[in-house]
Scaffold this active site. Structure first.
Site, short mmCIF file in Angstrom:
data_model
loop_
_atom_site.label_atom_id
_atom_site.label_comp_id
_atom_site.label_asym_id
_atom_site.label_seq_id
_atom_site.Cartn_x
_atom_site.Cartn_y
_atom_site.Cartn_z
N MET A 17 49.75 56.87 -28.06
CA MET A 17 48.32 56.82 -28.34
C MET A 17 48.04 56.73 -29.82
SD MET A 17 46.83 60.64 -27.52
CE MET A 17 45.18 60.03 -27.80
N CYS A 18 46.81 56.38 -30.15
CA CYS A 18 46.30 56.35 -31.52
C CYS A 18 47.10 55.34 -32.35
CB CYS A 18 46.33 57.77 -32.09
SG CYS A 18 45.46 57.99 -33.65
N ALA A 19 47.81 55.78 -33.38
CA ALA A 19 48.60 54.88 -34.22
C ALA A 19 49.99 54.61 -33.65
CB ALA A 19 48.72 55.45 -35.63
#
Length: 194
Positions: free
Chosen positions: A103-105
């Site tokens: 998730m995210c980066a």
């Protein structure tokens, strides 16, 4: 018993690391926090995390988990991305048809590993500029969570989507999360999101 590993690297987004661990343990999923370099990991917001084991200790045992989860956070995602031994293990996991989640980066790691090639995914807003350069055949979407059944990939956007991400992983693994969702007031949040 269902088993999940959460890979934790220095500079990780602590909410994204601990929310899945919390949800999975509530669900009775055997969950192992794996430190990339060490059992002691400092998060992006100076929250010290103590992992159950390290990548060096678990080694090829990473292949035996039903899902391996990568939290985001710029520093943590880059550390995961740049680790060649982890890349080789994750490539083998995908070839074996095992679930992997980021998730995210953290999808920048999956992009470098080749896991996003030809598959659907999401990530933190703006990170897709990097992932599309590295993995141009991957298909970016703006959804909160994206599940690619063929690639056995689950991805999500950022800290506020960590609960949705954890539940999505549980669903993909065939674990009924309905009661835990209710206990954690997820329906309330969805009904009163103003």
């Amino acid at each position: 018993m269902t088993k999940v590993a959460v890979m934790i690297a220095p500079g990780c987004e602590e909410i994204e690391a601990l929310t899945p661990v919390d949800v999975f343990r509530r669900l009775g999923i055997e969950t192992t926090m794996v430190g990339l370099d060490d059992r002691q990991v400092m998060g992006a917001h100076q929250i010290a995390l103590t992992c159950d084991t390290s990548l060096a200790e678990v080694g090829e045992g990473l292949l035996g988990f039903d899902c391996v989860v990568f939290p985001g956070g710029s520093g943590g995602a880059k550390a995961l991305r740049d680790d060649d031994r982890l890349m080789q293990l994750m490539q083998r996991r995908q070839q074996a048809g095992e679930w992997n989640a980021a998730m995210c980066a953290a999808p920048i790691a999956f992009a470098r590993y080749g896991l996003l090639d030809g598959h659907d995914y999401t990530c933190f807003p703006g990170i897709e500029q990097t992932t599309t350069q590295v993995a141009p055949s991957g298909r970016f979407h703006e959804d909160i969570t994206v599940v690619d059944e063929k690639g056995k990939l689950i991805t999500s956007r950022g800290p506020a989507t960590a609960l949705a991400f954890a539940y999505c992983i549980a669903d993909a693994l065939g674990v009924d999360a309905a009661e835990v969702r209710r206990q954690m007031l997820s329906p309330y949040l969805l009904e009163n999101n103003h």
